[in-house]
Design a protein around this motif. Structure first.
Motif, PDB file in Angstrom:
ATOM      1  N   ARG A  11     -51.216  20.075 -10.289  1.00 20.23           N
ATOM      2  CA  ARG A  11     -52.151  19.942 -11.419  1.00 20.23           C
ATOM      3  C   ARG A  11     -51.589  18.952 -12.425  1.00 20.23           C
ATOM      4  O   ARG A  11     -50.388  18.955 -12.699  1.00 20.23           O
ATOM      5  N   PRO A  12     -52.477  18.126 -13.016  1.00 21.40           N
ATOM      6  CA  PRO A  12     -52.012  17.187 -14.039  1.00 21.40           C
ATOM      7  C   PRO A  12     -51.907  17.820 -15.431  1.00 21.40           C
ATOM      8  O   PRO A  12     -52.735  18.653 -15.792  1.00 21.40           O
ATOM      9  N   TYR A  13     -50.900  17.414 -16.189  1.00 15.70           N
ATOM     10  CA  TYR A  13     -50.748  17.822 -17.597  1.00 15.70           C
ATOM     11  C   TYR A  13     -50.334  16.614 -18.428  1.00 15.70           C
ATOM     12  O   TYR A  13     -49.663  15.712 -17.934  1.00 15.70           O
ATOM     13  N   SER A  14     -50.752  16.625 -19.686  1.00 12.71           N
ATOM     14  CA  SER A  14     -50.529  15.475 -20.565  1.00 12.71           C
ATOM     15  C   SER A  14     -49.269  15.663 -21.393  1.00 12.71           C
ATOM     16  O   SER A  14     -48.958  16.772 -21.824  1.00 12.71           O
ATOM     17  N   HIS A  71     -48.323  21.104 -23.293  1.00  9.82           N
ATOM     18  CA  HIS A  71     -49.053  22.248 -23.844  1.00  9.82           C
ATOM     19  C   HIS A  71     -50.040  22.716 -22.786  1.00  9.82           C
ATOM     20  O   HIS A  71     -50.848  21.926 -22.308  1.00  9.82           O
ATOM     21  N   VAL A  72     -49.986  23.982 -22.447  1.00 10.06           N
ATOM     22  CA  VAL A  72     -50.842  24.479 -21.376  1.00 10.06           C
ATOM     23  C   VAL A  72     -51.669  25.645 -21.871  1.00 10.06           C
ATOM     24  O   VAL A  72     -51.146  26.601 -22.439  1.00 10.06           O
ATOM     25  N   ARG A  73     -52.967  25.547 -21.656  1.00 10.43           N
ATOM     26  CA  ARG A  73     -53.835  26.672 -21.971  1.00 10.43           C
ATOM     27  C   ARG A  73     -53.958  27.551 -20.729  1.00 10.43           C
ATOM     28  O   ARG A  73     -54.149  27.047 -19.618  1.00 10.43           O
ATOM     29  N   VAL A  82     -55.854  29.343 -18.327  1.00  8.24           N
ATOM     30  CA  VAL A  82     -57.232  29.450 -17.844  1.00  8.24           C
ATOM     31  C   VAL A  82     -57.353  30.805 -17.148  1.00  8.24           C
ATOM     32  O   VAL A  82     -56.460  31.168 -16.383  1.00  8.24           O
ATOM     33  N   GLY A 110     -56.369  31.226 -13.618  1.00  9.86           N
ATOM     34  CA  GLY A 110     -55.888  29.900 -13.234  1.00  9.86           C
ATOM     35  C   GLY A 110     -54.545  30.003 -12.531  1.00  9.86           C
ATOM     36  O   GLY A 110     -53.641  30.692 -13.005  1.00  9.86           O
ATOM     37  N   GLN A 111     -54.423  29.302 -11.410  1.00  3.82           N
ATOM     38  CA  GLN A 111     -53.203  29.440 -10.624  1.00  3.82           C
ATOM     39  C   GLN A 111     -52.008  28.806 -11.328  1.00  3.82           C
ATOM     40  O   GLN A 111     -51.017  29.453 -11.636  1.00  3.82           O
ATOM     41  N   MET A 112     -52.109  27.493 -11.575  1.00  2.25           N
ATOM     42  CA  MET A 112     -50.959  26.800 -12.157  1.00  2.25           C
ATOM     43  C   MET A 112     -50.751  27.211 -13.610  1.00  2.25           C
ATOM     44  O   MET A 112     -49.612  27.395 -14.050  1.00  2.25           O
ATOM     45  N   SER A 113     -51.834  27.361 -14.357  1.00  2.00           N
ATOM     46  CA  SER A 113     -51.646  27.660 -15.781  1.00  2.00           C
ATOM     47  C   SER A 113     -51.021  29.042 -15.966  1.00  2.00           C
ATOM     48  O   SER A 113     -50.257  29.246 -16.914  1.00  2.00           O
ATOM     49  N   THR A 125     -55.835  22.401 -25.886  1.00  2.00           N
ATOM     50  CA  THR A 125     -54.517  21.840 -25.564  1.00  2.00           C
ATOM     51  C   THR A 125     -54.589  20.321 -25.335  1.00  2.00           C
ATOM     52  O   THR A 125     -53.566  19.688 -25.085  1.00  2.00           O
ATOM     53  N   ASP A 181     -61.024  19.703 -22.846  1.00  2.00           N
ATOM     54  CA  ASP A 181     -61.950  20.177 -21.831  1.00  2.00           C
ATOM     55  C   ASP A 181     -63.041  19.142 -21.551  1.00  2.00           C
ATOM     56  O   ASP A 181     -63.570  18.513 -22.465  1.00  2.00           O
ATOM     57  N   PHE A 209     -60.150  17.110 -19.105  1.00  2.00           N
ATOM     58  CA  PHE A 209     -59.454  18.067 -18.220  1.00  2.00           C
ATOM     59  C   PHE A 209     -60.397  18.491 -17.099  1.00  2.00           C
ATOM     60  O   PHE A 209     -60.789  19.643 -17.000  1.00  2.00           O
TER      61      PHE A 209
HETATM   62  C1  LIG Z   1     -56.203  14.176 -16.764  1.00  2.00           C
HETATM   63  C2  LIG Z   1     -55.940  15.647 -16.973  1.00  2.00           C
HETATM   64  C3  LIG Z   1     -55.009  16.068 -17.929  1.00  2.00           C
HETATM   65  C4  LIG Z   1     -54.805  17.436 -18.158  1.00  2.00           C
HETATM   66  N1  LIG Z   1     -53.920  17.807 -19.136  1.00  2.00           N
HETATM   67  C5  LIG Z   1     -53.808  19.143 -19.454  1.00  2.00           C
HETATM   68  C6  LIG Z   1     -52.952  19.585 -20.554  1.00  2.00           C
HETATM   69  O1  LIG Z   1     -52.260  18.793 -21.195  1.00  2.00           O
HETATM   70  N2  LIG Z   1     -52.943  20.892 -20.867  1.00  2.00           N
HETATM   71  C7  LIG Z   1     -53.707  21.824 -20.172  1.00  2.00           C
HETATM   72  O2  LIG Z   1     -53.674  23.002 -20.532  1.00  2.00           O
HETATM   73  N3  LIG Z   1     -54.466  21.432 -19.122  1.00  2.00           N
HETATM   74  C8  LIG Z   1     -54.540  20.122 -18.750  1.00  2.00           C
HETATM   75  N4  LIG Z   1     -55.352  19.734 -17.696  1.00  2.00           N
HETATM   76  C9  LIG Z   1     -55.993  20.787 -16.883  1.00  2.00           C
HETATM   77  C10 LIG Z   1     -55.006  21.247 -15.796  1.00  2.00           C
HETATM   78  O3  LIG Z   1     -54.724  20.175 -14.922  1.00  2.00           O
HETATM   79  C11 LIG Z   1     -55.579  22.376 -14.923  1.00  2.00           C
HETATM   80  O4  LIG Z   1     -56.844  22.026 -14.446  1.00  2.00           O
HETATM   81  C12 LIG Z   1     -55.664  23.686 -15.673  1.00  2.00           C
HETATM   82  O5  LIG Z   1     -54.388  24.056 -16.167  1.00  2.00           O
HETATM   83  C13 LIG Z   1     -56.205  24.788 -14.752  1.00  2.00           C
HETATM   84  O6  LIG Z   1     -55.413  24.854 -13.591  1.00  2.00           O
HETATM   85  P1  LIG Z   1     -55.150  26.236 -12.861  1.00  2.00           P
HETATM   86  O7  LIG Z   1     -54.450  25.965 -11.571  1.00  2.00           O
HETATM   87  O8  LIG Z   1     -54.515  27.198 -13.795  1.00  2.00           O
HETATM   88  O9  LIG Z   1     -56.619  26.752 -12.605  1.00  2.00           O
HETATM   89  P2  LIG Z   1     -57.376  26.863 -11.189  1.00  2.00           P
HETATM   90  O10 LIG Z   1     -56.697  27.908 -10.383  1.00  2.00           O
HETATM   91  O11 LIG Z   1     -57.506  25.499 -10.618  1.00  2.00           O
HETATM   92  O12 LIG Z   1     -58.810  27.330 -11.678  1.00  2.00           O
HETATM   93  C14 LIG Z   1     -59.152  28.711 -11.868  1.00  2.00           C
HETATM   94  C15 LIG Z   1     -60.602  28.799 -12.288  1.00  2.00           C
HETATM   95  O13 LIG Z   1     -60.784  28.327 -13.623  1.00  2.00           O
HETATM   96  C16 LIG Z   1     -61.707  27.246 -13.674  1.00  2.00           C
HETATM   97  N5  LIG Z   1     -61.221  26.280 -14.675  1.00  2.00           N
HETATM   98  C17 LIG Z   1     -60.212  25.376 -14.530  1.00  2.00           C
HETATM   99  N6  LIG Z   1     -60.039  24.686 -15.669  1.00  2.00           N
HETATM  100  C18 LIG Z   1     -60.923  25.180 -16.548  1.00  2.00           C
HETATM  101  C19 LIG Z   1     -61.234  24.877 -17.888  1.00  2.00           C
HETATM  102  N7  LIG Z   1     -60.596  23.926 -18.563  1.00  2.00           N
HETATM  103  N8  LIG Z   1     -62.217  25.572 -18.494  1.00  2.00           N
HETATM  104  C20 LIG Z   1     -62.888  26.524 -17.845  1.00  2.00           C
HETATM  105  N9  LIG Z   1     -62.644  26.860 -16.569  1.00  2.00           N
HETATM  106  C21 LIG Z   1     -61.682  26.193 -15.925  1.00  2.00           C
HETATM  107  C22 LIG Z   1     -61.718  26.687 -12.270  1.00  2.00           C
HETATM  108  O14 LIG Z   1     -62.946  26.032 -11.967  1.00  2.00           O
HETATM  109  C23 LIG Z   1     -61.521  27.934 -11.426  1.00  2.00           C
HETATM  110  O15 LIG Z   1     -62.711  28.625 -11.238  1.00  2.00           O
HETATM  111  C24 LIG Z   1     -55.529  18.387 -17.423  1.00  2.00           C
HETATM  112  C25 LIG Z   1     -56.425  17.956 -16.439  1.00  2.00           C
HETATM  113  C26 LIG Z   1     -56.646  16.607 -16.208  1.00  2.00           C
HETATM  114  C27 LIG Z   1     -57.610  16.170 -15.141  1.00  2.00           C
END
Ligand SMILES: Cc1cc2nc3c(=O)[nH]c(=O)nc-3n(C[C@H](O)[C@H](O)[C@H](O)COP(=O)(O)OP(=O)(O)OC[C@H]3O[C@@H](n4cnc5c(N)ncnc54)[C@H](O)[C@@H]3O)c2cc1C
Ligand code: HEM
Ligand code: FES
Lengths: 121, 320
Positions: free
Chosen positions: B135-138, B151-153, B155, B158-161, B201, B290, B316
């Motif tokens: 997963r990408p983070y800024s 900074h990570v919110r 989710v 969410g797997q990675m968060s 975030t 977002d 994001f």
């Molecule tokens: C260019 C870029 C930069 C990013 N930078 C950051 C950063 O600095 N900080 C940060 O916290 N995150 C950032 N993100 C988001 C991050 O990459 C992940 O997508 C996020 O942390 C969710 O990943 P996960 O594996 O926890 O969730 P997943 O396991 O992939 O998703 C779990 C569920 O939540 C849903 N979901 C995922 N994201 C969101 C959301 N934002 N709102 C509502 N539902 C959602 C999915 O569709 C899925 O159903 C960035 C994304 C991009 C593309």
């Protein structure tokens, strides 16, 4: 004599016109829905193709291409009014950029010449 | 059907398919996240063949020159020769050093970087878990900082968060790829105002850019709009508190639901951003957070007169 494309300023003019044109499209509720894609970069590329073509530049589009490019819009109700709006904004942008009236008319004529293809007629 | 090459291997795929889909279908596991050309997870290098501009949108000039391209935006074609994107892509391992929880749903993380990895504020790193999840983070920190700050919110589900906010112990190691992205300050623009809008975030890279501008001696106003659902959701990292004394910085918190935060307002961040742009129309604009809000911001600020070439957005976009 210089070609229409050269008189208008060629690629540099397209670069200046494309943002202004796209901004007008997004701001005009008659046509905005057709251009309201999340992917603005891709839309800009398409607008650039449009301008290059109607400026008489080096873009090789056929009537068939124009049909294909707009077929999904025709199925969403694209009609003569939309083409008129596009041509109107095209004229507006060219006027802002100081193009001669005769050149603006020529650009409108190019756009009009593909009207039937754009509208799948 | 067109045939292209991945390293030495010939792969056949239907015309119109993206190289990413074709590679995955052929069992080549290259990372991907947004599949929409936004996150740069799927970077590959094309040493021969046709690469349309859309497959290189957002890449830096040096990357383009090397033939790097986004596989999710690259249509397969005969003669296309692809390889992994190159040594710069895999950066090494980050080690988690410190985790703060300023709000129940946000973690501020500090990692010690592997040798040679010095991302600029505003760039992206792809964190890769042991099981390969990426997963990408800024980046919120500056290259000269001791630690890389993210900074990570959290989710929901969410797997990675969840790993990052909760379960990864201090000392955990995570592979990283990067740095990517062009949400960075431009050289020689110290007299050009900045408009930074961080939603949730999305604050991280904006705070990084504000600190970078301070560090580079910016002489024009730097407006930092921090947006969140409500006052509790707005977090204030220590770096932000310290920066608030800098006279060039105009920090403007905006929340959707009242009461108003101290020094801020209740309202729509898009309206607040439009007003800020009207005050400094020549500003270079950066947006992060977002995807739905950031995409709305981008469109509105473009219509309000910002040039797309001075409008940088990192939505994001969730991984599909
Ligand atoms: C260019 C870029 C930069 C990013 N930078 C950051 C950063 O600095 N900080 C940060 O916290 N995150 C950032 N993100 C988001 C991050 O990459 C992940 O997508 C996020 O942390 C969710 O990943 P996960 O594996 O926890 O969730 P997943 O396991 O992939 O998703 C779990 C569920 O939540 C849903 N979901 C995922 N994201 C969101 C959301 N934002 N709102 C509502 N539902 C959602 C999915 O569709 C899925 O159903 C960035 C994304 C991009 C593309
Ligand atoms: C006046 C005559 C017109 C001409 C000469 C023209 C020309 C073009 C060209 C050259 C493209 C790029 C095609 C491609 O490379 O894929 C294009 C795409 C597009 N045009 Fe037009 N166009 C015209 C009218 C219109 C009108 C009236 C509308 C809607 C109001 C419209 C909406 C679009 C859209 C939305 C696209 C992008 C389609 C996509 O997403 O693939 N066009 N047009
Ligand atoms: S850019 Fe290709 S997967 Fe995100």
């Amino acid at each position: 004599m210089a070609s229409l494309y050269e008189r208008l300023g060629g690629e540099a003019a397209v670069n200046v016109a494309v943002e202004r044109f796209y901004r007008r499209m997004l701001s005009d509720e008659r046509v905005a829905d057709y251009f309201d894609s999340v992917d603005m970069d891709r839309q800009m590329a398409k607008q650039r193709a449009f301008l290059t073509m109607v400026f008489g530049g080096p873009a090789n589009y056929s009537g068939k291409d124009m049909r294909t490019a707009h077929a999904h819009l025709v199925s969403r109700g694209l009609n003569d009014g939309h083409v008129d709006a596009v041509i109107e904004h095209l004229g507006g942008v060219l006027k802002e950029l100081g193009a001669a009236d005769a050149d603006i008319a020529e650009v409108a004529a190019i756009a009009n010449s593909v009207r039937d293809h754009v509208l799948s007629r | 059907m067109p045939t292209f090459h991945w390293e030495d291997r010939a792969i056949e795929a239907p015309a119109g398919m993206s190289a990413l889909e074709a590679l995955l279908a052929a069992g080549v596991l290259i990372p991907s996240a947004c599949r929409a050309g936004a996150c740069q997870s799927c970077l590959v290098r094309a040493s021969a063949g046709t690469v349309p501009p859309a497959a290189q949108l957002g890449l830096k000039d040096d990357q383009r020159a090397r033939g790097e391209a986004l596989a999710c935006r690259l249509p397969v074609s005969d003669g296309l020769q692809l390889t992994p994107a190159g040594p710069s892509a895999l950066a090494g391992e980050l080690v988690l050093q410190r985790r703060l929880r300023p709000t129940p749903t946000v973690a501020v993380l500090y990692f010690s970087p592997p040798p040679g990895l010095r991302p600029l504020a505003g760039q992206l790193l792809h964190l890769i878990r042991e099981d390969g999840l990426s997963r990408p983070y800024s980046v919120a920190s500056l290259p000269e900082d001791e630690h890389i700050e993210l900074h990570v919110r959290q989710v929901p589900n969410g797997q990675m968060s969840t790993t990052l906010c909760d379960t990864a112990p201090i000392g955990a190691r995570l592979k990283a790829r990067g740095p990517f992205g062009d949400c960075t300050l431009r050289d020689g623009e110290q007299d050009r105002p900045l408009l930074l809008v961080g939603v949730g975030t999305g604050l991280a890279p904006m705070l990084g850019l504000a600190r970078d501008a301070h560090h580079r001696g910016w002489r024009a106003p730097v407006t930092l709009i921090q947006a969140g659902l409500n006052a509790e959701a707005l977090y204030t990292p220590e770096t932000l508190s310290r920066l608030s004394a800098w006279p060039m910085l105009r920090w403007r918190p905006v929340v959707l639901q009242g009461p108003a935060p101290e020094g801020g307002e209740v309202g729509d961040v898009v309206e607040a951003a439009k007003r800020a742009l009207a005050e400094t129309p020549e500003a270079r604009v950066y947006l992060c957070g977002d995807a739905p809000v950031v995409n709305r911001l981008r469109r509105a600020l473009f219509i309000a007169g910002a040039s797309l070439s001075a409008l940088h957005a990192d939505p994001f976009t969730p991984t599909t």
